[in-house]
Motif scaffolding. Structure first.
Motif, PDB file in Angstrom:
ATOM      1  N   ARG A  10      16.416  84.538  55.439  1.00  0.00           N
ATOM      2  CA  ARG A  10      17.386  84.041  54.443  1.00  0.00           C
ATOM      3  C   ARG A  10      16.684  83.266  53.333  1.00  0.00           C
ATOM      4  NH1 ARG A  10      21.392  81.898  58.849  1.00  0.00           N
ATOM      5  NH2 ARG A  10      22.507  83.820  59.299  1.00  0.00           N
ATOM      6  N   ALA A  11      15.750  82.410  53.707  1.00  0.00           N
ATOM      7  CA  ALA A  11      15.033  81.611  52.713  1.00  0.00           C
ATOM      8  C   ALA A  11      14.220  82.510  51.787  1.00  0.00           C
ATOM      9  CB  ALA A  11      14.129  80.594  53.410  1.00  0.00           C
ATOM     10  N   LEU A  12      13.561  83.501  52.361  1.00  0.00           N
ATOM     11  CA  LEU A  12      12.772  84.426  51.535  1.00  0.00           C
ATOM     12  C   LEU A  12      13.671  85.245  50.604  1.00  0.00           C
ATOM     13  CD1 LEU A  12      10.171  85.551  54.193  1.00  0.00           C
ATOM     14  CD2 LEU A  12       9.648  84.413  52.025  1.00  0.00           C
ATOM     15  N   ALA A  13      14.833  85.658  51.100  1.00  0.00           N
ATOM     16  CA  ALA A  13      15.758  86.428  50.256  1.00  0.00           C
ATOM     17  C   ALA A  13      16.232  85.585  49.077  1.00  0.00           C
ATOM     18  CB  ALA A  13      16.947  86.920  51.076  1.00  0.00           C
ATOM     19  N   LEU A  14      16.574  84.335  49.325  1.00  0.00           N
ATOM     20  CA  LEU A  14      17.030  83.446  48.259  1.00  0.00           C
ATOM     21  C   LEU A  14      15.916  83.217  47.225  1.00  0.00           C
ATOM     22  CD1 LEU A  14      19.216  81.588  47.088  1.00  0.00           C
ATOM     23  CD2 LEU A  14      18.315  79.779  48.536  1.00  0.00           C
ATOM     24  N   ALA A  15      14.704  82.934  47.713  1.00  0.00           N
ATOM     25  CA  ALA A  15      13.572  82.720  46.807  1.00  0.00           C
ATOM     26  C   ALA A  15      13.262  83.986  46.019  1.00  0.00           C
ATOM     27  CB  ALA A  15      12.341  82.266  47.597  1.00  0.00           C
ATOM     28  N   LEU A  16      13.363  85.142  46.658  1.00  0.00           N
ATOM     29  CA  LEU A  16      13.093  86.416  45.985  1.00  0.00           C
ATOM     30  C   LEU A  16      14.082  86.655  44.842  1.00  0.00           C
ATOM     31  CD1 LEU A  16      11.633  89.138  45.760  1.00  0.00           C
ATOM     32  CD2 LEU A  16      13.110  89.991  47.583  1.00  0.00           C
ATOM     33  N   VAL A  17      15.349  86.448  45.093  1.00  0.00           N
ATOM     34  CA  VAL A  17      16.369  86.670  44.056  1.00  0.00           C
ATOM     35  C   VAL A  17      16.165  85.696  42.890  1.00  0.00           C
ATOM     36  CG1 VAL A  17      18.842  86.459  43.567  1.00  0.00           C
ATOM     37  CG2 VAL A  17      18.069  87.706  45.587  1.00  0.00           C
ATOM     38  N   ALA A  18      15.937  84.420  43.188  1.00  0.00           N
ATOM     39  CA  ALA A  18      15.754  83.411  42.129  1.00  0.00           C
ATOM     40  C   ALA A  18      14.524  83.720  41.287  1.00  0.00           C
ATOM     41  CB  ALA A  18      15.636  82.019  42.748  1.00  0.00           C
ATOM     42  N   ASN A  19      13.431  84.067  41.929  1.00  0.00           N
ATOM     43  CA  ASN A  19      12.189  84.327  41.192  1.00  0.00           C
ATOM     44  C   ASN A  19      12.229  85.646  40.431  1.00  0.00           C
ATOM     45  OD1 ASN A  19       9.847  82.238  41.710  1.00  0.00           O
ATOM     46  ND2 ASN A  19      11.217  82.259  43.468  1.00  0.00           N
ATOM     47  N   ALA A  20      12.870  86.654  40.975  1.00  0.00           N
ATOM     48  CA  ALA A  20      12.998  87.923  40.256  1.00  0.00           C
ATOM     49  C   ALA A  20      13.838  87.736  38.994  1.00  0.00           C
ATOM     50  CB  ALA A  20      13.609  88.994  41.157  1.00  0.00           C
ATOM     51  N   GLY A  21      14.900  86.957  39.095  1.00  0.00           N
ATOM     52  CA  GLY A  21      15.716  86.677  37.914  1.00  0.00           C
ATOM     53  C   GLY A  21      14.939  85.915  36.859  1.00  0.00           C
ATOM     54  N   PHE A  22      14.177  84.929  37.301  1.00  0.00           N
ATOM     55  CA  PHE A  22      13.414  84.141  36.335  1.00  0.00           C
ATOM     56  C   PHE A  22      12.257  84.935  35.740  1.00  0.00           C
ATOM     57  CE2 PHE A  22      10.238  81.024  35.000  1.00  0.00           C
ATOM     58  CZ  PHE A  22      10.983  80.451  33.983  1.00  0.00           C
ATOM     59  N   LEU A  23      11.724  85.895  36.464  1.00  0.00           N
ATOM     60  CA  LEU A  23      10.668  86.755  35.929  1.00  0.00           C
ATOM     61  C   LEU A  23      11.125  87.412  34.631  1.00  0.00           C
ATOM     62  CD1 LEU A  23       8.029  88.397  35.958  1.00  0.00           C
ATOM     63  CD2 LEU A  23       9.148  89.961  37.557  1.00  0.00           C
ATOM     64  N   ALA A  24      12.343  87.929  34.627  1.00  0.00           N
ATOM     65  CA  ALA A  24      12.875  88.562  33.417  1.00  0.00           C
ATOM     66  C   ALA A  24      12.949  87.552  32.271  1.00  0.00           C
ATOM     67  CB  ALA A  24      14.253  89.158  33.695  1.00  0.00           C
ATOM     68  N   VAL A  25      13.362  86.326  32.573  1.00  0.00           N
ATOM     69  CA  VAL A  25      13.450  85.280  31.550  1.00  0.00           C
ATOM     70  C   VAL A  25      12.064  84.996  30.971  1.00  0.00           C
ATOM     71  CG1 VAL A  25      13.959  82.831  31.172  1.00  0.00           C
ATOM     72  CG2 VAL A  25      15.517  84.234  32.534  1.00  0.00           C
ATOM     73  N   GLU A  26      11.051  84.911  31.815  1.00  0.00           N
ATOM     74  CA  GLU A  26       9.697  84.618  31.343  1.00  0.00           C
ATOM     75  C   GLU A  26       9.122  85.738  30.474  1.00  0.00           C
ATOM     76  OE1 GLU A  26       7.061  81.432  33.573  1.00  0.00           O
ATOM     77  OE2 GLU A  26       7.110  83.375  34.581  1.00  0.00           O
ATOM     78  N   VAL A  27       9.355  86.978  30.857  1.00  0.00           N
ATOM     79  CA  VAL A  27       8.840  88.093  30.058  1.00  0.00           C
ATOM     80  C   VAL A  27       9.495  88.084  28.678  1.00  0.00           C
ATOM     81  CG1 VAL A  27       8.795  90.618  29.837  1.00  0.00           C
ATOM     82  CG2 VAL A  27       8.206  89.546  32.017  1.00  0.00           C
ATOM     83  N   VAL A  28      10.804  87.970  28.651  1.00  0.00           N
ATOM     84  CA  VAL A  28      11.510  87.943  27.367  1.00  0.00           C
ATOM     85  C   VAL A  28      11.076  86.728  26.551  1.00  0.00           C
ATOM     86  CG1 VAL A  28      13.794  87.665  26.300  1.00  0.00           C
ATOM     87  CG2 VAL A  28      13.484  89.283  28.180  1.00  0.00           C
ATOM     88  N   GLY A  29      10.988  85.565  27.189  1.00  0.00           N
ATOM     89  CA  GLY A  29      10.561  84.353  26.495  1.00  0.00           C
ATOM     90  C   GLY A  29       9.136  84.455  25.985  1.00  0.00           C
TER      91      GLY A  29
END
Length: 185
Positions: A10-29
């Motif tokens: 569960r912890a890994l799934a939560l961290a994976l979703v949060a970091n994958a979402g932020f990855l898109a923000v960083e690339v665009v930024g």
């Protein structure tokens, strides 16, 4: 044992979703604001997302019961995922360092306010994900490898923040590739 594995999953799934979402923000930024440090951190974030995905998959596989062929079960899958995570970090660091050295010779201005905002959000996402993982049986080698990824990415976010502030206050555009080299280190 099973409760700990489910908690890790569960912890890994939560961290994976949060970091994958932020990855898109960083690339665009990184592209929008012209920041190598953000793009370097995004490249490192790719390694983090892949590492978290490997760790998650390893936990899922480790839940499988022993078979006639695999009499010890699949627990060692988590150790192999931890080793793959280390190799990913090394490859990402080399790629970032090569690009940063080129930018040191020819620094480029970047949008400091946007880079600062993305850096702060990155710090929150990575620190939050690390806390979630640390609370879920952080003594497991697989989880510790994922924590190392998140910790180094949080440090990368701090470097991005410092580069943005330094460039905004002092016009030090070379701080962007210097932050990239720190992220690589």
């Amino acid at each position: 044992m099973i409760g700990g594995v489910v908690s890790r999953r569960r912890a890994l799934a939560l961290a994976l979703v949060a970091n994958a979402g932020f990855l898109a923000v960083e690339v665009v930024g990184g592209i929008a604001f012209g920041s190598l440090a953000l793009l370097a951190d995004a490249l490192h974030m790719v390694a983090d997302v892949v590492a978290l995905a490997l760790a998650y998959a390893a936990v899922r596989i480790a839940l499988r019961p022993a078979t006639e062929r695999h009499t010890y079960g699949f627990g060692r899958t988590e150790v192999l995922a931890a080793q793959a995570n280390a190799a990913l970090m090394l490859v990402g660091a080399v790629i970032i360092a090569i690009e940063a050295v080129g930018r040191l010779a020819h620094p480029e201005p970047f949008a400091t306010t946007g880079v600062l905002v993305v850096g702060v959000v990155g710090l929150v996402v990575n620190a939050g994900s690390a806390v979630v993982l640390a609370r879920s049986e952080g003594t497991n080698l697989n989880v510790r490898a994922a924590l190392w990824h998140l910790g180094s990415d949080a440090a990368g976010s701090v470097a991005v923040i410092v580069a943005a502030l330094g460039a905004a206050w002092f016009g030090a555009d070379r701080l962007d590739p210097i932050a990239s080299l720190l992220i690589a280190a």
